[in-house]
Design a protein around this motif. Structure first.
Motif, PDB file in Angstrom:
ATOM      1  N   SER A 166      44.655 -34.808  25.429  1.00  0.00           N
ATOM      2  CA  SER A 166      46.075 -35.162  25.586  1.00  0.00           C
ATOM      3  C   SER A 166      46.465 -35.330  27.052  1.00  0.00           C
ATOM      4  O   SER A 166      47.365 -36.112  27.364  1.00  0.00           O
ATOM      5  CB  SER A 166      46.973 -34.087  24.960  1.00  0.00           C
ATOM      6  OG  SER A 166      46.628 -33.912  23.613  1.00  0.00           O
TER       7      SER A 166
ATOM      8  N   ARG B  16      46.893 -38.687  28.586  1.00  0.00           N
ATOM      9  CA  ARG B  16      48.138 -39.448  28.438  1.00  0.00           C
ATOM     10  C   ARG B  16      49.156 -39.107  29.504  1.00  0.00           C
ATOM     11  O   ARG B  16      50.262 -39.665  29.514  1.00  0.00           O
ATOM     12  CB  ARG B  16      48.750 -39.208  27.046  1.00  0.00           C
ATOM     13  CG  ARG B  16      47.889 -39.656  25.893  1.00  0.00           C
ATOM     14  CD  ARG B  16      47.484 -41.110  25.988  1.00  0.00           C
ATOM     15  NE  ARG B  16      48.610 -42.047  25.914  1.00  0.00           N
ATOM     16  CZ  ARG B  16      48.521 -43.323  26.221  1.00  0.00           C
ATOM     17  NH1 ARG B  16      47.381 -43.838  26.638  1.00  0.00           N
ATOM     18  NH2 ARG B  16      49.573 -44.101  26.130  1.00  0.00           N
TER      19      ARG B  16
ATOM     20  N   TYR C 137      51.427 -41.569  31.378  1.00  0.00           N
ATOM     21  CA  TYR C 137      52.464 -42.233  30.598  1.00  0.00           C
ATOM     22  C   TYR C 137      53.525 -41.245  30.119  1.00  0.00           C
ATOM     23  O   TYR C 137      54.710 -41.539  30.113  1.00  0.00           O
ATOM     24  CB  TYR C 137      51.854 -42.924  29.368  1.00  0.00           C
ATOM     25  CG  TYR C 137      50.699 -43.821  29.709  1.00  0.00           C
ATOM     26  CD1 TYR C 137      50.909 -45.163  30.019  1.00  0.00           C
ATOM     27  CD2 TYR C 137      49.399 -43.330  29.760  1.00  0.00           C
ATOM     28  CE1 TYR C 137      49.858 -45.988  30.361  1.00  0.00           C
ATOM     29  CE2 TYR C 137      48.341 -44.149  30.096  1.00  0.00           C
ATOM     30  CZ  TYR C 137      48.557 -45.469  30.401  1.00  0.00           C
ATOM     31  OH  TYR C 137      47.524 -46.274  30.741  1.00  0.00           O
ATOM     32  N   SER C 138      53.061 -40.061  29.695  1.00  0.00           N
ATOM     33  CA  SER C 138      53.980 -39.154  28.996  1.00  0.00           C
ATOM     34  C   SER C 138      54.618 -38.114  29.903  1.00  0.00           C
ATOM     35  O   SER C 138      55.608 -37.515  29.551  1.00  0.00           O
ATOM     36  CB  SER C 138      53.216 -38.418  27.907  1.00  0.00           C
ATOM     37  OG  SER C 138      52.304 -37.510  28.507  1.00  0.00           O
TER      38      SER C 138
ATOM     39  N   ARG D 270      55.184 -34.902  28.044  1.00  0.00           N
ATOM     40  CA  ARG D 270      55.848 -34.915  26.743  1.00  0.00           C
ATOM     41  C   ARG D 270      55.265 -36.030  25.892  1.00  0.00           C
ATOM     42  O   ARG D 270      55.603 -37.201  26.073  1.00  0.00           O
ATOM     43  CB  ARG D 270      57.353 -35.162  26.921  1.00  0.00           C
ATOM     44  CG  ARG D 270      58.172 -33.889  26.868  1.00  0.00           C
ATOM     45  CD  ARG D 270      59.630 -34.242  26.981  1.00  0.00           C
ATOM     46  NE  ARG D 270      59.967 -34.475  28.383  1.00  0.00           N
ATOM     47  CZ  ARG D 270      60.506 -33.539  29.166  1.00  0.00           C
ATOM     48  NH1 ARG D 270      60.772 -32.356  28.682  1.00  0.00           N
ATOM     49  NH2 ARG D 270      60.786 -33.791  30.416  1.00  0.00           N
ATOM     50  N   LEU D 271      54.401 -35.672  24.963  1.00  0.00           N
ATOM     51  CA  LEU D 271      53.690 -36.687  24.200  1.00  0.00           C
ATOM     52  C   LEU D 271      54.592 -37.356  23.165  1.00  0.00           C
ATOM     53  O   LEU D 271      55.282 -36.679  22.409  1.00  0.00           O
ATOM     54  CB  LEU D 271      52.503 -36.056  23.474  1.00  0.00           C
ATOM     55  CG  LEU D 271      51.374 -35.483  24.329  1.00  0.00           C
ATOM     56  CD1 LEU D 271      50.234 -35.040  23.441  1.00  0.00           C
ATOM     57  CD2 LEU D 271      50.875 -36.507  25.329  1.00  0.00           C
ATOM     58  N   THR D 272      54.569 -38.678  23.145  1.00  0.00           N
ATOM     59  CA  THR D 272      55.302 -39.395  22.100  1.00  0.00           C
ATOM     60  C   THR D 272      54.330 -39.658  20.951  1.00  0.00           C
ATOM     61  O   THR D 272      53.145 -39.354  21.033  1.00  0.00           O
ATOM     62  CB  THR D 272      55.801 -40.752  22.619  1.00  0.00           C
ATOM     63  OG1 THR D 272      54.640 -41.546  22.937  1.00  0.00           O
ATOM     64  CG2 THR D 272      56.647 -40.580  23.860  1.00  0.00           C
ATOM     65  N   GLU D 273      54.854 -40.271  19.900  1.00  0.00           N
ATOM     66  CA  GLU D 273      53.996 -40.587  18.757  1.00  0.00           C
ATOM     67  C   GLU D 273      52.871 -41.540  19.165  1.00  0.00           C
ATOM     68  O   GLU D 273      51.739 -41.398  18.716  1.00  0.00           O
ATOM     69  CB  GLU D 273      54.848 -41.251  17.674  1.00  0.00           C
ATOM     70  CG  GLU D 273      54.760 -40.558  16.327  1.00  0.00           C
ATOM     71  CD  GLU D 273      55.863 -41.029  15.416  1.00  0.00           C
ATOM     72  OE1 GLU D 273      55.655 -42.071  14.768  1.00  0.00           O
ATOM     73  OE2 GLU D 273      56.935 -40.387  15.382  1.00  0.00           O
TER      74      GLU D 273
ATOM     75  N   ASP E  16      51.522 -41.791  22.097  1.00  0.00           N
ATOM     76  CA  ASP E  16      50.521 -41.010  22.838  1.00  0.00           C
ATOM     77  C   ASP E  16      49.587 -40.291  21.871  1.00  0.00           C
ATOM     78  O   ASP E  16      48.372 -40.295  22.038  1.00  0.00           O
ATOM     79  CB  ASP E  16      51.206 -39.982  23.739  1.00  0.00           C
ATOM     80  CG  ASP E  16      51.985 -40.630  24.874  1.00  0.00           C
ATOM     81  OD1 ASP E  16      51.470 -41.607  25.447  1.00  0.00           O
ATOM     82  OD2 ASP E  16      53.091 -40.166  25.174  1.00  0.00           O
ATOM     83  N   GLU E  17      50.172 -39.662  20.854  1.00  0.00           N
ATOM     84  CA  GLU E  17      49.354 -38.931  19.875  1.00  0.00           C
ATOM     85  C   GLU E  17      48.339 -39.858  19.217  1.00  0.00           C
ATOM     86  O   GLU E  17      47.203 -39.475  18.946  1.00  0.00           O
ATOM     87  CB  GLU E  17      50.233 -38.294  18.794  1.00  0.00           C
ATOM     88  CG  GLU E  17      51.244 -37.275  19.306  1.00  0.00           C
ATOM     89  CD  GLU E  17      50.644 -35.897  19.597  1.00  0.00           C
ATOM     90  OE1 GLU E  17      49.410 -35.743  19.487  1.00  0.00           O
ATOM     91  OE2 GLU E  17      51.433 -34.994  19.960  1.00  0.00           O
TER      92      GLU E  17
END
Ligand SMILES: Nc1ncnc2c1ncn2[C@@H]1O[C@H](COP(=O)(O)OP(=O)(O)OP(=O)(O)O)[C@@H](O)[C@H]1O
Ligand SMILES: [Mg+2]
Lengths: 318, 255
Positions: B97, B100, B103-104, B107-110, B112-113
């Motif tokens: 993770s 990412r 980009y994130s 805070r991971l977005t969908e 990113d996941e």
């Protein structure tokens, strides 16, 4: 994640209990007299605990280790050196002593410089073994200590007494006027801290991984060194040096809250500090009836814990 | 396009990398080969900004890499170093993770996941995604780090000996995945390899370094022959053709 929030709530409850106990237990007779004093002490302990926890965790992240702390590397002895030098060269009547803000600023600047030099020569270049760093830290600490003693021996005796009262701050003799500066510094540090929490998480992956992920690593290291020196200066000015305290609370926090998230680690370490300091001071005053001081107890327990961590590390290295 | 111009680095009196110039074409796999200490890792570190060059420059899309902002650069170029030491306890999924992060920002977005899932899938780490990194074998750990770089989804992927510690099956698997990233997603891969057979079979181009100098640079077929290999390694290396692949049989050669 869920488990960690339960753990944090537990720590929070325990710190509140310690605070309430200390504030209200056995407060006979002069409530109006005793209560405000206790509040000031509690505030000082919270500020100190949080400042040391915060400074230690971020310092250990940028130096990639969990044993060395700013205090172990001699950063809080630096406070004594600056004060002694000021008394020696300028005297207790000079503006450098009389003006508390100026005095504090001088101490902070010297400590930041010290931290930068330390980092530049010890941590930046090739990885030195931790024992070497530790040894150097001890030597620096002793050297600074001897320098202070030497200057104090040849200083004017009257000046010396006034210097002593400056250097032997403790939890029972908090300087209220410094408390306000300390609180302001802490708030500023936290405002800055909120913006860099996730960067700190990335930095714990090491320099190269962090740079790969777009962290301006060397600049961040600089900022964090300054941040942690300012925090250590603050706590040392307020209550004097407590060498092993940061080491204990940071490591307890790593062990208890197994996570890489600095927001959680720093919060955890801060709450543990509050429990240890406020709860500890309560025990010292009401159970041990001031037969010893909290700093002595902390350094005793901290020293043992430090040896335990060293042994663990050396076993892991084999 | 990445353009390297007269890049040099010295440590003390030793020129570790000396006036190396080359262009890395988008959509290709370029392998860096050469003996130990040739300067491969140093060159890769300079291209990825981990290390500052003494002289010369590197251009990414015509702009010198010094001028790129750190976070923008991290979305274009990623690097995996030869060895990775960490001081924290992380699970495989947490590590991947981190890829990412540019980009994130934590805070991971969908979306990113999704990238994380895909990278974990690519590296066959699904079953161990919740295990701690320090409880994995060397090869599994290596794969977790490669997955992090894949999740980073950069146009340029630089890998320093990624096949270290990997068994044959996983080495082949990773080379195939890299091929797929290049052929299907248009990525550009630069990889340091010691096993020249992997370089021969999977790369479009080979760059050979020796004593800090670029000694060979060209399409794979021009480099994988006994004459060129002798120049690089000072060793006689017979080359055999098998199913259209050139295989170097160096196991019992003598200098
Ligand atoms: N920090 C440093 N200080 C001094 N010399 C260095 C440093 N880093 C690398 N070198 C030297 O630079 C030369 C090239 O090192 P580099 O790591 O780039 O080689 P390499 O081609 O990646 O080798 P390998 O195949 O063993 O990984 C070596 O001789 C090494 O000793
Ligand atoms: Mg190398």
């Amino acid at each position: 994640m869920r488990k960690n929030s339960t753990k944090l709530i537990l720590l929070l409850v325990l710190s509140l209990i310690s605070i309430l106990l200390y504030a209200f237990y056995d407060i006979k007779g002069g409530f109006d007299y005793a209560f405000p004093r206790r509040v000031i002490k509690i505030a000082a302990m919270i500020v100190t605990g949080v400042a040391i926890s915060y400074a230690t965790v971020v310092f250990q992240t940028i130096t990639q280790n969990r044993i060395l702390t700013p205090s172990v590397m001699g950063m809080d002895s630096m406070y004594g050196v600056v004060q002694t030098l000021i008394y020696f060269f300028a005297g207790s009547m000079s503006v450098w002593v009389v003006n508390k803000y100026l005095n504090f600023a001088a101490a902070i600047i010297a400590m930041v410089l010290f931290a930068l030099i330390l980092y530049r020569f010890l941590f930046r270049s090739d990885k030195h073994p931790i024992y070497l760093l530790l040894l150097i830290g001890m030597i620096i600490g002793t050297l600074l200590g001897s320098l202070v003693t030497f200057l104090q021996v040849i200083i004017d005796p009257v000046e010396y007494l006034s210097l002593q009262s400056m250097l032997f701050a403790s939890f029972t003799k908090v300087k209220a006027e410094l408390l306000y500066i300390a609180i302001v510094i802490l708030i500023i540090s936290f405002v800055y801290g909120f913006r860099i929490m996730s960067k700190l998480d990335v930095m714990s992956l090491g320099r190269e991984n962090a740079m790969n992920l777009g962290i301006n690593y060397d600049r961040m290291v600089m900022n964090i060194l300054i941040l942690s020196s300012v925090l250590i200066a603050t706590s040392t000015a307020l209550v004097g040096p407590i060498t092993f305290f940061g080491l204990i609370v940071a490591n307890l926090s790593y062990q208890y809250l197994v996570t890489y998230k600095h927001s959680i680690l720093i919060l955890g370490a801060s709450l543990i500090s509050i429990i240890a300091l406020v709860g500890g001071q309560f025990l010292v005053e009401h159970v041990l009836e001031l037969r010893t001081t909290l700093s002595v107890i902390i350094n005793f327990i901290g020293g043992i814990y430090f040896i335990y961590l060293l042994l663990k590390e050396s076993r892991a290295a084999k | 396009m990445i353009k390297i111009k007269e890049l040099s680095k010295r440590y003390g009196k030793k020129n570790v990398v000396e006036k190396v110039s080359l262009t890395i074409e988008p959509g290709t796999i370029t392998s860096f080969i050469g003996p130990n200490g040739a300067g491969k890792s140093t060159l890769l570190s300079m291209v990825s900004r981990l290390l500052e060059a003494d002289t010369g420059e590197v251009l990414l899309d015509q702009q010198t890499i010094k001028k790129w902002k750190s976070d923008e650069f991290a979305k274009r170029v990623s690097i995996l170093k030869q060895s990775n030491f960490m001081n924290v306890r992380l699970t495989v999924r947490e590590l991947v993770s981190f890829g990412r992060y540019p980009y994130s920002r934590g805070r991971l977005t969908e979306i990113d996941e999704k990238y994380v899932d895909k990278a974990i899938d690519y590296m066959n780490l699904g079953e161990m995604q919740d295990q701690f990194i320090d409880e994995l074998s060397g090869g599994q750990k290596q794969r977790a780090f490669i997955a992090m770089v894949i999740a980073q989804d950069t146009d340029y992927i630089l890998l320093d000996e990624p096949l270290n510690n990997l068994d044959m099956k996983h080495s082949v698997q990773i080379m195939k995945i890299l091929r797929k990233l290049v052929d299907e997603l248009g990525k550009t891969v630069v990889i340091v390899l010691h096993d020249i057979n992997f370089a021969s079979v999977y790369s479009d181009r080979i760059v050979a370094l020796k004593d800090g100098k670029l000694v060979k640079d060209g399409p794979t077929k021009d480099i994988i022959n006994s004459t060129s290999l002798r120049e690089i390694y000072d060793m006689h290396i017979p080359v055999q053709e098998q199913n259209g692949c050139r295989i170097c049989v160096y196991f019992n050669s003598h200098a």
